[in-house]
Design an enzyme around this catalytic site. Sequence first.
Site, PDB file in Angstrom:
ATOM      1  N   LYS A 109      -6.650   5.459  27.235  1.00 57.85           N
ATOM      2  CA  LYS A 109      -5.985   6.107  26.018  1.00 57.85           C
ATOM      3  C   LYS A 109      -5.897   7.541  26.489  1.00 57.85           C
ATOM      4  CE  LYS A 109      -4.586   5.107  21.785  1.00 57.85           C
ATOM      5  NZ  LYS A 109      -3.975   3.706  21.418  1.00 57.85           N
TER       6      LYS A 109
HETATM    7  N1  GLU Z   1      -0.773   2.902  21.344  1.00 62.08           N
HETATM    8  C1  GLU Z   1      -0.608   1.401  21.087  1.00 62.08           C
HETATM    9  C2  GLU Z   1      -1.609   0.882  20.806  1.00 62.08           C
HETATM   10  O1  GLU Z   1      -2.925   1.481  20.339  1.00 62.08           O
HETATM   11  C3  GLU Z   1       0.259   0.775  22.294  1.00 62.08           C
HETATM   12  C4  GLU Z   1      -0.212   0.880  23.729  1.00 62.08           C
HETATM   13  C5  GLU Z   1       0.437   0.306  24.758  1.00 62.08           C
HETATM   14  O2  GLU Z   1       1.576  -0.185  24.590  1.00 62.08           O
HETATM   15  O3  GLU Z   1      -0.157   0.557  25.848  1.00 62.08           O
HETATM   16  O4  GLU Z   1      -1.899  -0.496  21.104  1.00 62.08           O
END
Ligand code: GLU
Length: 474
Positions: A109
């Site tokens: 993240k």
């Molecule tokens: N930000 C989204 C999540 O928390 C999508 C992550 C992604 O598609 O890699 O799942």
Amino acid sequence: MSTTPANEPSFRDSVDMMFNRAAGLMDLPPGMMEKIRVANSTYIVRFGVKLRGEIMTFTGYRSVHSEHAEPVKGGIRYAMNVNQNEVEALAALMTYKCALVEVPFGGSKGGLCIDPTAWDEDELERITRRFAYELIKRDLIHPAQNVPAPDMGTGAREMAWIADAYKRIKNDDINARACVTGKPRNLGGIAGRVEATGRGVQYALQEFFRHKDDVEKAGMTGTLDGKRVIVQGLGNVGYHAAKFLEEEDGCTIIGIIERDGALVNEGGINVESVKQHIAETGGVTGFTGAEHVANGALVLENDCDILIPAALESTINLGNAERIKANLIIEAANGPVTAGADEILRKRGCVIIPDMYANAGGVTVSYFEWVKNLSHIRFGRMQRRHQESANNLLVDEIEAMTGKNFSPGKRDKMLQGPDELSLVRSGLDDTMRIAYQNMAEVWHAREHEGVDLRTAAFLISIDRVAQSYKSLGL
Ligand code: GLU
């Protein structure tokens, strides 16, 4: 919005506490629990961009929680309160989420401490490109190693800038487009990615309501039709989830909670009109189709069938958990219920469909986009017309044999070969159904040990990650 009490553990501690609860029920090899729980690395970058006549310094993060599968995957968030603790908690949730829905990625993240509304588009582009450069040169953006996506405060526009920044640096990488997902369609994005997380919430609820015993555990009967829903946060996820539930499943949206208060109306609130009102005025205040409640957080405590927290983490915490009346909560946001609140709600018999499952639609469709980028062809391109002629033959033959004709509407539907959007939706629906069935099986089998849906989700994820580590020789 509700404030988190001072005695509430941090977001990362809260995720770890839930993890520990599940891992404690497992027979893991010595040290494996610790190895899986901790974040492998968190990179912090401070970079300068010359803006408005001065050098502005920004702080960004990219945390890698687990590399048991690569690339690692997870969004990039733009918000003022982004910090190391938060990105590490979110990266951990990505690991568990991907493992649960069988998306072959590790968890990561990123975040940038920035108020995206304080900068104009050109400025945001320069900041994003510079942040991307810092991550690209450390392989923290890379099609085979680390693939970001949108999260709060970012969307297809930012992903396009990142993809372009990568392409400029790695000009000879034929898979450059796969360095990031959630891109606009013209840059290799996939149909259905924008709606994906909200669509996944809808599919999750549809699957839950196919399990009559589980519905009863949540104090309800019947189908989604007519269920009274409160949604907190009308951003990308909350908006799509609420809209689909209202328009396609017959739910009544009786409450919408936003930054500037909440809207309530037992007779139902039209999601699309509220979204339009927010786009025009910046908030829900002044919307005429419902009563406005200034202290929006109080509406979380209203009576309803389904509560959908779809905004920030820790919305339901030690401060308000006792007063939450919903018997079914579906965590569209990441970490909206703290570990302490989770315990209170569990004891009361509230069923919580956990974040790592409920909002996995986004990363699932990101996975499809990544596969599409690596195969350099859109889904359905080879098969669609072929399928249509096969369907045609079959329908003609049936009509000839029976001497009866299908109604024109049905005939057209039966003939259709699948386009990319229908394939994406079918893949997502299948993913959400299977993951729920896996969780429910564990939940039912181990309920007597205190296993709920969240613990079941953790048990499955941790086991899959542990298996990967074992195969890798750890
Ligand atoms: N930000 C989204 C999540 O928390 C999508 C992550 C992604 O598609 O890699 O799942």
